[in-house]
Design a protein around this motif. Structure first.
Motif, short mmCIF file in Angstrom:
data_model
loop_
_atom_site.label_atom_id
_atom_site.label_comp_id
_atom_site.label_asym_id
_atom_site.label_seq_id
_atom_site.Cartn_x
_atom_site.Cartn_y
_atom_site.Cartn_z
N GLN A 102 27.56 0.50 -9.77
CA GLN A 102 28.22 -0.82 -9.43
C GLN A 102 29.19 -0.31 -9.00
N SER A 103 30.68 0.14 -10.28
CA SER A 103 31.36 0.80 -9.07
C SER A 103 31.35 1.63 -7.65
N PHE B 74 30.89 -1.12 -5.27
CA PHE B 74 32.17 -2.15 -4.32
C PHE B 74 33.49 -0.59 -3.46
N ALA C 59 30.30 -9.18 -5.98
CA ALA C 59 29.84 -9.47 -7.46
C ALA C 59 29.99 -10.88 -8.48
N THR C 60 30.05 -11.89 -7.24
CA THR C 60 29.49 -13.57 -7.93
C THR C 60 27.86 -12.75 -8.46
N LEU D 133 36.84 -9.30 2.00
CA LEU D 133 36.95 -9.67 0.51
C LEU D 133 35.71 -10.09 0.28
N VAL E 25 32.66 -8.73 -0.43
CA VAL E 25 33.20 -8.14 -1.98
C VAL E 25 32.84 -9.49 -3.51
N ILE E 26 33.60 -10.23 -3.17
CA ILE E 26 33.33 -11.15 -4.09
C ILE E 26 32.09 -12.33 -4.18
N ALA F 240 26.28 -10.43 -8.64
CA ALA F 240 25.31 -9.63 -9.44
C ALA F 240 26.27 -9.85 -10.44
N GLY F 241 26.89 -10.64 -10.89
CA GLY F 241 26.94 -10.92 -12.38
C GLY F 241 26.28 -12.04 -13.25
N LYS F 242 27.63 -12.74 -14.15
CA LYS F 242 26.92 -13.57 -15.09
C LYS F 242 26.76 -14.78 -14.51
N ASP F 243 26.69 -15.06 -13.00
CA ASP F 243 26.17 -16.47 -12.62
C ASP F 243 25.00 -16.05 -11.70
N VAL G 142 23.26 -10.31 -13.32
CA VAL G 142 23.35 -10.69 -14.84
C VAL G 142 22.08 -11.69 -15.81
#
Lengths: 287, 287
Positions: free
Chosen positions: B114-115, B118, B139-140, B132, B135-136, B142-145, B148
Motif C-alpha cells: 500500500q505504501s 503512493f 487513497a479515498t 496530488l 493520490v487523494i 482504497a480506504g474507509k469510504d 476497505v
C-alpha cells in the motif's frame, strides 16, 4: 511546565483534526479506526507542529500533517499487536483492537488508517509540489525501505539463532522508529521548501535515543504506567541496546544522543525549546 | 485478437515498471511483495493505460499510475486471503503469501505494497496538482469510504443473520470492487484535467458487471482455471447477485451492464475499442 502538559493541547487538536475525516454516524470499521488513533501521547504530532512553527507553515496545515503521521503510527501499532506479530492484548492501557473487536477488524482498520494518512496529507493547502514531496516522503519512510522493513527485520530477529550486532540493531531501529521521527521533525522545512539539515540531524539522534529509551523501559518500566506489556525482549532473549551497553551504559548513551540532538538545534535559538523539551522527555518518560 | 493476448504486454510492462522500485538484492519482505504483485491479469492496469491513451497522458506515466493501482489491488488480496479474513490457501494458482511465508510476512508485505502505491503514484512526472488529486482519489477509493469499507461489510455479511438485500449488495460491491475500477478507468481524464464523466459512467456499469461475473464464476467456475477456491459464497449461505437474480438472470444483468458501459464510450469512437474489449472480457472470462 511539565512536558506532558505541553503535549496534551497539541494531541487534542490533532485528535479534533482527525475527527473531521470521520462520519458523524460511524460504523464498526470507523469505530475501530478512531479507537486506535485517538488518544495517546502524539509525540510525532508534536514534532511536526514544532517543526512547522519554526518554518512558518500555517498551524492548520501543520495539524493536518501531524494527523497524517499519527494515522500511520496508529496503523503500525494495530498491525504490530496482531497475534501473528507481537501478539499483545493491551495498548495505551486499553485492549488492543483485535481484542476489543477481532483480527479481521484490526487488519482492516490498520489498512484504512494508512489510506487515511494519505487522504489527509494530500489535502494540505500548500503548494502542490511540496505536498507531493511530503506524500512521497511519508510513503517511503513508512514502507518497505523504512518502518515496515524495520518491523520485518525485528520479527526475523526474534527467531534468528544469533542475537543482532549493535550495528544491525541501530540500522533496524533507524528504519522501524527513526524513519517516521525523521519525517515528523523535518516536516516544517520540507513543506516550506527550506533546508532540512539541522532538523534531520536532530531527528537522527532523537530517533536512536527514543529507541534506547524504549529498550530501557522494556527492562525497568512499570506496566501500569506504560499501558503495555513489558519485558518482552528479555523474555524472548532478544539483543537490545540494553543487552549490548548494559543498563547504565544505555542510559548514558541516550543522554549523550539527546545532547547531540539539542546541539543540532542551535541555529534556531530559543524558538526550538519545544523540540529540546521533546528530546529531554524522550529519555525521561515513564511510558 | 484474443483479449488476454492484449492484456499480456501491458501486464508485462506494468510488472517491469514495478520491478524498478525493488532492490536488485531483495530481502524476504521484498520477495513476498514481488510474489504478490507480479503476474496476474492486471485488468485494472489495462483500464488505466487505455484511459490515459484516450486523454494524451504519456505512456510512461500511465504505466506508473497502473503500477500504483496494481500495488493497492495486490495488497488487498494478500490481506483478504489471511486466515482471519477469507482464509484462502491458493491465489492465481499459487500458494497465498501467508502460506508461502507466514502470516506476519503477509501482513507486512500488504502494508508495504500500500505504501509503495503512493510512492509510485506520487512520482508521476505530470503537473503536481493533478498528481496530488490522483493520490487523494486513490487513497479515498482504497480506504474507509471505498475498498476497505466494502471488505469490512462483506465480512460482516458472512456472520449476519439475514442475507443482504440486493441494494445492500450493490452498495457493498460499489465500494469493494467498484471504487478501484472507477479510479482506474478515470485515471486518464483525471491526470489530463479533462472531464471524467463518460469514463465514470463506463466504470460504474463495468464495476457492477465485474462483480456479478465474479459471483457467477464462484457458482459455475472451474478452480483449475480461476486459480482460487470457488463456491465459497454458496457454502457460506451468502446472498450474491446469483442468489438474487438466479444464474440466467445474473448473466442477463451482466450483459446488459456491459452494453451500458460500452454505450458510455460513444464519445470516444473507435479509440475506445480497448475498453470495450475489456468490458466484454469481464463477463466472458473464466478466471
Amino acid at each position: 511546565m511539565n512536558f506532558e502538559d505541553r503535549l496534551k493541547p497539541v494531541a487534542d487538536e490533532v485528535d479534533a483534526t482527525i475527527e473531521l475525516y470521520f462520519d458523524k454516524d460511524p460504523d464498526t470499521l470507523e469505530d475501530a479506526m478512531r479507537y486506535a488513533v485517538l488518544g495517546g501521547k502524539k509525540l510525532r504530532a508534536f514534532l511536526v507542529v514544532e517543526s512547522c512553527a519554526l518554518h512558518g507553515v500555517p498551524y492548520k496545515e501543520a495539524l493536518k500533517a501531524a494527523a497524517a503521521i499519527e494515522c500511520i503510527h496508529a496503523y503500525s501499532l494495530v498491525h504490530d499487536d496482531l497475534p501473528c506479530m507481537d501478539d499483545d492484548d493491551v495498548r495505551r492501557g486499553k485492549p488492543t483492537v483485535h481484542r476489543a473487536w477481532d483480527e479481521a477488524t484490526a487488519v482492516l482498520a490498520g489498512d484504512a488508517l494508512q489510506s487515511l494518512a494519505f487522504v489527509i496529507l494530500g489535502g494540505l493547502d500548500l503548494p502542490s509540489d511540496r505536498v507531493l514531496s511530503a506524500v512521497i516522503g511519508l510513503a517511503t519512510d513508512a514502507g518497505k525501505d523504512g518502518m515496515v522493513l524495520g518491523q520485518a527485520r525485528d520479527i526475523a530477529a526474534e527467531s534468528a539463532n544469533d542475537p543482532l550486532s549493535l550495528d544491525a540493531i541501530t540500522a533496524l531501529q533507524a528504519q522501524k522508529t527513526g524513519a517516521l521521527i525523521k519525517w515528523a521533525a523535518t516536516a516544517g522545512p520540507s513543506l516550506a521548501g527550506d533546508d532540512i539539515g539541522p532538523l534531520e540531524a536532530y531527528a537522527g539522534a532523537l530517533g536512536l535515543a527514543f529507541q534506547i529509551a524504549d529498550d530501557i523501559l522494556d527492562e525497568i518500566g512499570d506496566e501500569a504506567k506504560t499501558g503495555k506489556r513489558l519485558h518482552k525482549d528479555a523474555d524472548a532473549g532478544k539483543a537490545t541496546f540494553v543487552s549490548h551497553f548494559g543498563l547504565k551504559g544505555a542510559q548514558a548513551k541516550a543522554r549523550s544522543l539527546v545532547a547531540q540532538a539539542n546541539d543540532a538545534l542551535c541555529v534556531y535559538g530559543a524558538q526550538a525549546d519545544g523540540l529540546r523539551a521533546a528530546a529531554n522527555f524522550v529519555i525521561s518518560r515513564e511510558h
